[in-house]
Enzyme design. Structure first.
Site, short mmCIF file in Angstrom:
data_model
loop_
_atom_site.label_atom_id
_atom_site.label_comp_id
_atom_site.label_asym_id
_atom_site.label_seq_id
_atom_site.Cartn_x
_atom_site.Cartn_y
_atom_site.Cartn_z
N ASN A 57 -6.48 -3.44 -35.30
CA ASN A 57 -6.65 -3.47 -33.85
C ASN A 57 -7.65 -2.39 -33.47
O ASN A 57 -7.32 -1.21 -33.43
CB ASN A 57 -5.28 -3.22 -33.18
N LYS A 73 -9.01 -1.92 -30.64
CA LYS A 73 -8.89 -1.48 -29.24
C LYS A 73 -10.27 -1.49 -28.57
O LYS A 73 -11.05 -2.41 -28.82
CB LYS A 73 -8.19 -0.12 -29.19
N HIS A 82 0.49 -6.36 -26.42
CA HIS A 82 0.39 -5.01 -27.00
C HIS A 82 0.92 -3.99 -25.98
O HIS A 82 0.75 -4.16 -24.77
CB HIS A 82 -1.07 -4.71 -27.36
N GLU A 114 -0.11 -1.23 -25.00
CA GLU A 114 -1.09 -0.67 -24.06
C GLU A 114 -1.35 -1.65 -22.91
O GLU A 114 -1.62 -1.24 -21.79
CB GLU A 114 -2.39 -0.31 -24.80
N GLU A 144 6.06 -2.47 -32.86
CA GLU A 144 5.26 -1.26 -32.64
C GLU A 144 6.02 -0.31 -31.72
O GLU A 144 5.91 -0.42 -30.49
CB GLU A 144 3.92 -1.62 -32.02
N GLY A 163 -0.68 5.85 -32.15
CA GLY A 163 -1.72 6.86 -31.91
C GLY A 163 -1.20 8.28 -31.90
O GLY A 163 -1.90 9.20 -31.47
N SER A 213 0.71 4.33 -36.20
CA SER A 213 0.25 5.39 -37.13
C SER A 213 0.34 4.98 -38.60
O SER A 213 0.67 5.80 -39.45
CB SER A 213 1.01 6.69 -36.87
P1 PGA Z 1 -2.24 3.30 -34.32
O1 PGA Z 1 -2.21 2.04 -33.31
O2 PGA Z 1 -2.30 2.75 -35.72
O3 PGA Z 1 -3.49 4.05 -33.93
O4 PGA Z 1 -1.00 4.08 -34.08
C1 PGA Z 1 -1.45 0.89 -33.63
C2 PGA Z 1 -1.60 -0.13 -32.53
O5 PGA Z 1 -1.68 0.24 -31.36
O6 PGA Z 1 -1.65 -1.35 -32.80
#
Ligand code: PGA
Length: 253
Positions: free
Chosen positions: A10, A12, A96, A98, A168, A174, A214
């Site tokens: 992903n 983003k 997602h 976000e 998730e 993140g 992460s």
């Molecule tokens: P990350 O993000 O690996 O940076 O924690 C995962 C995601 O948001 O899909």
């Protein structure tokens, strides 16, 4: 049938088209020998044609990070399933955290998008996961059951085979704070049980559930070794070709 691992990047809102091409060219030779996992890249909308083209004839699938549920209409700034399909996109992320957090995505809109994806033969990757306060209040199971059951409401089990779910936990995204294999394993069991309730025991057994939050090359093996974890959805560590290829390699536990 064993569930084939799936590792998704992903990206983003990162990378320009030129940077995306540099990534794909560097990444392809690094994963040329890995056949144990399906690989999916999820670039932002303006990169989709470039990445589809760069990955053509390679076993790499391309996903959108979001879509609208309608085929067309007066919805400024949105992208329809038909438009994605016309580009050669095969997968789509839905819900997602976000999008839920910053763009008003709800369990109900996730459900509409999931129905549209299945109707258009786009492989849906539906994201669910609890926030830190919810985990601390012992509400994890309730949140996962609610998000999963509303997402699956009214879905015809006969067309749900492509479904993929990504667990998730929001507190792990993140933050560098990965869920322990035990926490992730428990959450995946809850989600699988909800799929059995909402769809069927056969679909619960065949649906892939990815872990995201992460994920890095050095924690991939311990997560992917678990019975209920069928791959990973990777944010930050997917932006670099060597790092993402390391995750693909280490998922072959
Ligand atoms: P990350 O993000 O690996 O940076 O924690 C995962 C995601 O948001 O899909």
């Amino acid at each position: 049938m064993p569930r084939k691992k799936l590792i998704a990047a992903n990206w983003k809102m990162f990378k320009t088209p030129d940077e995306a091409v540099v990534f794909v060219r560097a990444f392809i030779p690094l994963v040329a020998h890995h056949r144990h996992a399906e690989i999916v890249l999820c670039p932002s909308p303006t990169l989709l044609p470039t990445v589809v083209e760069a990955a053509r004839n390679h076993p790499i699938h391309i996903a959108a990070q979001n879509m609208h549920w309608l085929d067309q209409g007066a919805y400024t700034g949105e992208t329809s399933p038909l438009q994605l399909k016309a580009l050669g996109v095969t997968h789509v992320l839905i819900g997602h955290s976000e999008r839920r957090q910053y763009f008003n995505e709800t369990d109900e809109s996730v459900n509409l998008k999931l129905k549209a994806a299945l109707a258009h033969h786009l492989v849906p990757i539906v994201c669910v996961g609890e926030q830190l306060a919810e985990r601390e209040a012992n509400q994890t199971a309730e949140v996962l059951e609610r998000q999963t059951s509303i997402a699956l409401e009214g879905i015809d089990p006969a067309i749900a085979t492509p479904l993929i779910i990504a667990y998730e936990p929001v507190w792990a995204i993140g933050t560098g704070r990965t869920a322990t294999p035990e926490i992730a394993g428990d959450a995946h069991k809850i989600i699988r049980a909800q799929i059995a309730n909402s769809l069927s025991t056969e679909l619960a057994a065949s649906t892939r559930i990815l872990y995201g939050g992460s994920v890095k090359p050095d924690n991939t093996a311990s997560l992917c070794a678990l019975e209920d974890i069928d791959g990973a959805l990777v944010g930050g560590a997917s932006l670099d070709p060597a790092s993402f290829a390391g995750i693909v390699a280490n998922s072959a536990a």
